[in-house]
Structure formats: structure tokens, C-alpha cells
Design a protein around this motif. Structure first.
Motif, mmCIF file in Angstrom:
data_model
loop_
_atom_site.group_PDB
_atom_site.id
_atom_site.type_symbol
_atom_site.label_atom_id
_atom_site.label_comp_id
_atom_site.label_asym_id
_atom_site.label_seq_id
_atom_site.Cartn_x
_atom_site.Cartn_y
_atom_site.Cartn_z
ATOM 1 N N LYS A 126 -26.739 3.531 99.798
ATOM 2 C CA LYS A 126 -27.936 4.347 99.992
ATOM 3 C C LYS A 126 -27.678 5.292 101.164
ATOM 4 C CE LYS A 126 -31.982 2.384 99.958
ATOM 5 N NZ LYS A 126 -33.192 1.616 100.367
ATOM 6 N N LEU A 127 -27.923 6.587 100.930
ATOM 7 C CA LEU A 127 -27.771 7.601 101.962
ATOM 8 C C LEU A 127 -29.154 8.086 102.384
ATOM 9 C CD1 LEU A 127 -26.282 9.697 103.668
ATOM 10 C CD2 LEU A 127 -26.116 11.132 101.651
ATOM 11 N N VAL A 128 -29.545 7.795 103.598
ATOM 12 C CA VAL A 128 -30.822 8.271 104.143
ATOM 13 C C VAL A 128 -30.536 9.587 104.867
ATOM 14 C CG1 VAL A 128 -32.772 7.745 105.630
ATOM 15 C CG2 VAL A 128 -31.623 5.899 104.381
ATOM 16 N N HIS A 129 -30.852 10.702 104.219
ATOM 17 C CA HIS A 129 -30.538 12.008 104.803
ATOM 18 C C HIS A 129 -31.676 12.553 105.651
ATOM 19 C CE1 HIS A 129 -32.987 13.627 101.547
ATOM 20 N NE2 HIS A 129 -32.202 13.021 100.658
ATOM 21 N N GLY A 130 -32.919 12.240 105.298
ATOM 22 C CA GLY A 130 -34.052 12.694 106.095
ATOM 23 C C GLY A 130 -34.287 14.182 106.074
ATOM 24 N N PHE A 131 -33.856 14.867 105.023
ATOM 25 C CA PHE A 131 -34.023 16.317 104.956
ATOM 26 C C PHE A 131 -35.479 16.736 104.778
ATOM 27 C CE2 PHE A 131 -29.496 16.593 103.073
ATOM 28 C CZ PHE A 131 -28.947 16.603 104.339
ATOM 29 N N GLY A 132 -36.263 15.882 104.106
ATOM 30 C CA GLY A 132 -37.621 16.289 103.748
ATOM 31 C C GLY A 132 -37.674 17.073 102.454
ATOM 32 N N PHE A 133 -36.554 17.137 101.758
ATOM 33 C CA PHE A 133 -36.481 17.792 100.443
ATOM 34 C C PHE A 133 -35.334 17.162 99.664
ATOM 35 C CE2 PHE A 133 -34.029 20.355 103.455
ATOM 36 C CZ PHE A 133 -32.778 20.382 102.842
ATOM 37 N N VAL A 134 -35.348 17.301 98.352
ATOM 38 C CA VAL A 134 -34.246 16.832 97.519
ATOM 39 C C VAL A 134 -33.103 17.836 97.643
ATOM 40 C CG1 VAL A 134 -33.490 16.314 95.174
ATOM 41 C CG2 VAL A 134 -35.773 15.630 95.915
ATOM 42 N N PRO A 135 -31.927 17.421 98.083
ATOM 43 C CA PRO A 135 -30.812 18.367 98.249
ATOM 44 C C PRO A 135 -30.212 18.775 96.907
ATOM 45 C CG PRO A 135 -30.085 16.145 98.779
ATOM 46 C CD PRO A 135 -31.559 16.048 98.505
ATOM 47 N N GLY A 136 -30.861 19.692 96.257
ATOM 48 C CA GLY A 136 -30.381 20.147 94.960
ATOM 49 C C GLY A 136 -31.348 21.133 94.340
ATOM 50 N N GLY A 283 -28.151 33.132 90.620
ATOM 51 C CA GLY A 283 -28.159 33.633 91.993
ATOM 52 C C GLY A 283 -29.322 33.071 92.783
ATOM 53 N N ALA A 284 -30.507 33.035 92.166
ATOM 54 C CA ALA A 284 -31.679 32.459 92.843
ATOM 55 C C ALA A 284 -31.458 30.983 93.134
ATOM 56 C CB ALA A 284 -32.928 32.664 91.987
ATOM 57 N N ALA A 285 -30.831 30.267 92.184
ATOM 58 C CA ALA A 285 -30.567 28.839 92.393
ATOM 59 C C ALA A 285 -29.558 28.625 93.519
ATOM 60 C CB ALA A 285 -30.064 28.211 91.096
ATOM 61 N N LEU A 286 -28.503 29.434 93.563
ATOM 62 C CA LEU A 286 -27.519 29.315 94.636
ATOM 63 C C LEU A 286 -28.142 29.607 96.001
ATOM 64 C CD1 LEU A 286 -24.250 30.891 93.176
ATOM 65 C CD2 LEU A 286 -24.600 28.532 93.886
ATOM 66 N N ARG A 287 -28.988 30.619 96.058
ATOM 67 C CA ARG A 287 -29.663 30.920 97.330
ATOM 68 C C ARG A 287 -30.501 29.734 97.777
ATOM 69 N NH1 ARG A 287 -30.866 35.877 94.956
ATOM 70 N NH2 ARG A 287 -33.044 35.248 94.725
ATOM 71 N N THR A 288 -31.169 29.077 96.824
ATOM 72 C CA THR A 288 -31.986 27.906 97.165
ATOM 73 C C THR A 288 -31.135 26.815 97.799
ATOM 74 O OG1 THR A 288 -33.553 28.372 95.367
ATOM 75 C CG2 THR A 288 -33.495 26.122 96.224
ATOM 76 N N VAL A 289 -29.973 26.530 97.195
ATOM 77 C CA VAL A 289 -29.101 25.483 97.728
ATOM 78 C C VAL A 289 -28.571 25.858 99.109
ATOM 79 C CG1 VAL A 289 -26.863 24.362 97.397
ATOM 80 C CG2 VAL A 289 -28.447 24.559 95.478
ATOM 81 N N LEU A 290 -28.113 27.088 99.276
ATOM 82 C CA LEU A 290 -27.553 27.515 100.552
ATOM 83 C C LEU A 290 -28.618 27.547 101.645
ATOM 84 C CD1 LEU A 290 -25.171 30.355 99.322
ATOM 85 C CD2 LEU A 290 -24.598 27.993 99.874
ATOM 86 N N GLU A 291 -29.834 27.942 101.291
ATOM 87 C CA GLU A 291 -30.919 27.944 102.278
ATOM 88 C C GLU A 291 -31.332 26.522 102.644
ATOM 89 O OE1 GLU A 291 -33.870 30.445 100.556
ATOM 90 O OE2 GLU A 291 -32.830 32.304 101.081
ATOM 91 N N GLN A 292 -31.182 25.567 101.698
ATOM 92 C CA GLN A 292 -31.424 24.170 102.045
ATOM 93 C C GLN A 292 -30.438 23.704 103.110
ATOM 94 O OE1 GLN A 292 -31.125 21.994 98.372
ATOM 95 N NE2 GLN A 292 -33.258 22.358 97.771
ATOM 96 N N ILE A 293 -29.169 24.077 102.955
ATOM 97 C CA ILE A 293 -28.152 23.683 103.936
ATOM 98 C C ILE A 293 -28.470 24.303 105.299
ATOM 99 C CG2 ILE A 293 -25.711 23.840 104.517
ATOM 100 C CD1 ILE A 293 -25.088 23.780 101.538
ATOM 101 N N LEU A 294 -28.851 25.581 105.316
ATOM 102 C CA LEU A 294 -29.191 26.232 106.576
ATOM 103 C C LEU A 294 -30.422 25.590 107.206
ATOM 104 C CD1 LEU A 294 -28.614 30.030 105.848
ATOM 105 C CD2 LEU A 294 -27.158 28.446 107.104
ATOM 106 N N ARG A 295 -31.389 25.237 106.385
ATOM 107 C CA ARG A 295 -32.608 24.588 106.888
ATOM 108 C C ARG A 295 -32.275 23.258 107.559
ATOM 109 N NH1 ARG A 295 -37.501 22.626 102.865
ATOM 110 N NH2 ARG A 295 -38.547 21.194 104.321
ATOM 111 N N ALA A 296 -31.399 22.477 106.910
ATOM 112 C CA ALA A 296 -31.000 21.195 107.477
ATOM 113 C C ALA A 296 -30.185 21.390 108.757
ATOM 114 C CB ALA A 296 -30.203 20.394 106.457
#
Length: 459
Positions: A126-136, A283-296
Motif C-alpha cells: 500500500k502506497l500512501v501518497h497523500g496527494f489529495g487526488f488520484v494520480p492519473g 494533449g488535455a489529458a497530458l496537461r492534467t497529469v503534468l499539472e498533478q505532478i507540479l501540484r504535488a
């Protein structure tokens, strides 16, 4: 730069190809990411193996995941003991299951799927990431316009009937060819079986047995049916390409169009239209993933150092201070401009300048925008003043190549600023130094670099 390094470490470019292929065939693309062994790892998933729930406030083709569950059965080769003496490899059916939510990612141990009963699941890790969102991200390749549907439109959805028609026709064509390529033999005067009262059959499958006094006429096949079948198959193939918007040009047309990037864009316009639509959704989906990484990275939930045991979830590359902002994707041109395109462009630009429709500054920007690689000229003409360009060239240490090595930026600063008369730049490529011939090499190998320097110097 930090985000670019993470993307390179996770091989996102190669992963995206698999992700896009799955999405185009199934209609929906699913991509998750995690920190594994200190690196970002991107994983594509088959949508029919996954069941999502979404944030109710999230709508459109790219929806924010609230939970994601992946569950499917697969074949696995295992080593089993036979009679307690020797081992053998056998294929067994197994379950696989993963779950994601706003705070953790759970992977269960693969369990045997001997029947349809639910197995007793055991957590493997189990990985507890604590992002507050699903990483995907859950992405519809092509939106069907139904807000209640979680799946998009597959690129293959309209091809099943066409492919079935082609298969049926080819099967009939194959039978016709095989049935009429072997010579037919006619046997007359064959004795009759006393039990069945029928001629005794002799010969192979391509033979006919007749009793004494029998008669037969051999019909010669002219191949018209096979020709019609071939035309039908070609027509159906053309229909399949049209429906799927895949361009397979005639080689002669392709060779002719290859001289011009503009001609290639016209020739491949159906495919480019499709690629443009897919660029929009993916492109919109990739931006979502990359912005999740930046947010974290901004809120500190990406760990800076690995755990002692190197457990998943740690990040070896510490994130720097990342300013607020959004990710912007820049797509390259489908086809680069050829010398023929540039010549036509120059003719059109000259005509526009002569007729007074374009002024000199607009004309230069117009030419620079069309030629890929003129990024420095674009930056100088659109974001910098002439004085700023001069100061930048001074600080770069660029020197002249005439032998004296005079600083280029200083020479440019000698130009008077108050003169409103037209100014012209002459490129001196005179080979006046015996044995060097450097100007010829510069002109032949770096023509566009020289032209770009002229544009910047003129500005």
C-alpha cells in the motif's frame, strides 16, 4: 526543466504511444503515475479493466477521478509439482486487482481464478501518497457527447461491418480460385456398385465419374467473378480508409507532393484532421497529469529523499521551488517547409510588400514564422527591443570572423538610432583569404543560420 527531467526519467514519450494506441482502439485511455524507486513511473491501462468514479463537479472528456479500480483475469505460467517428484510448467488463470483513491494506491496479491467466486484478497503493498487526488487521468479519445457515458468512441467502431464484408468476399474468392485452378477429369464407363446402384467413384476431388453412356459438359471459368470480387474488396478497403481517415496515397502522388510541405498537408489532410482531434483530447489529458505532478511538487507531497529501504513513493530528485502556472504543450509541424515552399512564400511576400498590403516589419515576422528553427529571430522581433538585442549580443562575446575578431555587439551599437531613412544589410561573403574558403562553407552548411542572423541584425 525539473518537470522535463521527470518526464524523461519516466519515459513518458514511449509510454504515451502505448497509451494512445489503447485509447484509439478502445475509445478511452487511462494513465496513472507513481513514484517507484525514486523515479516517476507512468503506466497505461486498458479501460475495460478499469472502473472509475468521478468528481461530480467534473464534466467533459477529461474528468477528475475520485476513485479508480483495476480488476481483470489473466493467464500465468506457473511451475507445479507432478506426483511430488518432478515439476512442470502449466498455464493457470489468475486475478489481478489495484485500487486508487485520493490518498493511497493499493495493490493486491494475484489470486487464482479457478472459478467466478470472489477471492480472499490480500494486500501486497500500500502506497500512501497523500496527494489529495488520484494520480492519473481518464480520457475519452473522441468524446461521444454523452455526459453519462464513461467511454469514448473507438476509432474502429465503424469498421467492423466493412471488415466482415471484406472477409466474406475474400473467402469466396479463395474458394473460387482453388476450385478452378486444378484440371477437372471426367471418367466415363465406370462400373456401377451393385449395392448402391451408383457409379464407383475414382480419381481425386476434382474429378467426376459417369456410367457407360453418360455425358458431361465442362464449363470454363473466365475469371469475371474473381475480378468483381477483387474490385469489391478494393472498394471496401477504400471505404475503410475513408471511415478511419487513414491516408495511403498512390506512390506517384506521394513522390510528386514530397517536394512541398504544403502539398503533403493537402494530400494527408484527412489523417491530419484526425490527428488534430486526438492532439486536443490527449494533449488535455497530458496537461492534467503534468499539472498533478507540479501540484504535488509545490505542496511538498513529493518526497525529496528515498526511504531507507527504497520503498515506492520516495523521490530521489528533490523538487525545486516551482512558481504558479499551467503547463503548455507545443506541437511541432506535421511537415516542414521545403525550399520550394520557401520560394513560393518569398514570392507571395514580395507581392504583398510591393502592393503595400504588408509593411517591412510584418513581412519579416511572416517569413520567420513559417520557417521552423527561426526561434531566435522570433524572440528578437516579438519580445525584445533593438537595444536589448544589442546588449544580449555584447554579453554573449560574439566576435566577427573577418580576422580582427571585433565584438559584434559593439559594432551593432555604432548604428545611429535617429536616422529614419531605409537601411540595408549586405552580407559580405567575399573569399579574400587564400586557402580558407570559410564563407563558402558557412553559406552552404548554415544558410538559414546566416539568414536568421541577418534578420536579427536588421532589427
Amino acid at each position: 526543466r525539473y518537470l522535463s527531467n521527470l518526464v524523461d526519467q519516466g519515459h513518458l514519450e514511449m509510454v504515451s504511444l502505448t497509451w494512445a494506441r489503447l485509447g484509439c482502439s478502445l475509445g478511452t485511455a487511462v494513465l496513472t503515475w507513481a513514484i517507484v524507486d525514486g523515479r516517476v513511473e507512468f503506466t497505461p491501462h486498458k479501460a475495460h479493466h478499469c472502473q472509475p468514479t468521478f468528481n461530480p463537479r467534473s464534466t467533459g472528456p477529461i474528468r477528475e477521478l475520485a476513485t479508480l479500480e483495476k480488476r481483470y483475469r489473466f493467464d500465468k505460467r506457473v511451475l507445479e509439482s507432478v506426483d511430488g517428484v518432478r515439476d512442470r510448467w502449466v498455464t493457470r488463470r489468475y486475478w489481478h486487482r489495484e485500487q486508487w483513491n485520493l490518498d493511497e494506491h493499493v495493490v493486491y496479491r494475484d489470486e487464482p481464478a479457478d472459478n467466478d467466486d470472489e477471492p480472499a484478497w490480500v494486500v501486497e503493498y500500500k502506497l500512501v501518497h497523500g496527494f489529495g487526488f488520484v494520480p492519473g487521468v481518464w480520457c475519452k479519445s473522441q468524446d461521444d457527447g454523452d455526459p453519462g457515458s464513461i467511454d469514448g468512441v473507438s476509432l474502429l467502431s465503424q469498421l467492423s461491418s466493412v471488415i466482415e464484408s471484406i472477409d466474406r468476399t475474400l473467402t469466396g474468392q479463395d474458394r473460387g480460385v482453388r476450385s478452378n485452378t486444378e484440371p477437372e477429369k471426367i471418367y466415363i464407363g465406370i462400373p456401377v456398385d451393385p449395392n448402391t446402384k451408383k457409379p464407383i467413384a475414382i480419381g481425386g476431388g476434382a474429378s467426376t465419374s459417369l456410367p457407360t453412356g453418360g455425358d458431361a459438359k465442362l464449363l470454363e471459368m473466365m475469371g469475371d467473378g474473381l475480378k468483381v470480387a477483387g474490385e469489391h474488396v478494393n472498394a471496401q478497403r477504400g471505404r475503410a480508409l475513408e471511415v478511419s481517415r487513414v491516408t495511403l496515397p498512390d506512390p506517384d502522388k506521394l513522390l510528386s507532393a514530397s517536394k512541398s510541405g504544403a502539398a503533403l498537408r493537402i494530400l494527408f489532410s484527412p489523417t491530419l484532421e484526425l490527428v488534430g482531434e486526438l492532439r486536443s483530447s490527449y494533449g488535455a489529458a497530458l496537461r492534467t497529469v503534468l499539472e498533478q505532478i507540479l501540484r504535488a511538487a509545490r505542496d511538498g507531497t513529493l518526497q525529496a529523499l528515498p526511504d531507507e529501504d527504497g520503498a515506492p513513493g520516495s523521490l530521489a530528485l528533490p523538487p525545486p521551488a516551482i512558481p504558479e502556472g499551467k503547463v503548455k504543450l507545443v506541437w511541432g509541424k506535421y511537415f516542414s517547409s521545403t525550399p520550394e515552399d520557401l520560394a513560393m512564400l518569398a514570392q507571395a511576400a514580395t507581392a504583398l510588400k510591393t502592393s503595400g498590403i504588408l509593411d517591412t516589419e510584418t513581412l519579416v515576422r511572416f517569413l520567420a514564422d513559417d520557417k521552423p528553427g527561426y526561434e531566435a529571430a522570433k524572440k528578437a522581433l516579438t519580445t525584445m527591443t533593438p537595444d536589448a538585442v544589442v546588449e544580449l549580443v555584447k554579453s554573449s562575446g560574439l566576435q566577427g570572423r573577418g580576422g580582427a575578431g571585433f565584438p559584434t555587439g559593439m559594432k551593432w551599437s555604432f548604428m545611429p538610432k535617429s536616422n529614419d531613412k531605409p537601411r540595408y544589410i549586405a552580407c559580405n561573403a567575399d573569399e579574400s583569404e587564400p586557402g580558407s574558403f570559410k564563407d563558402r562553407i558557412l553559406l552552404e552548411r548554415g544558410a538559414h543560420q546566416m539568414l536568421e542572423g541577418i534578420l536579427i541584425g536588421a532589427w
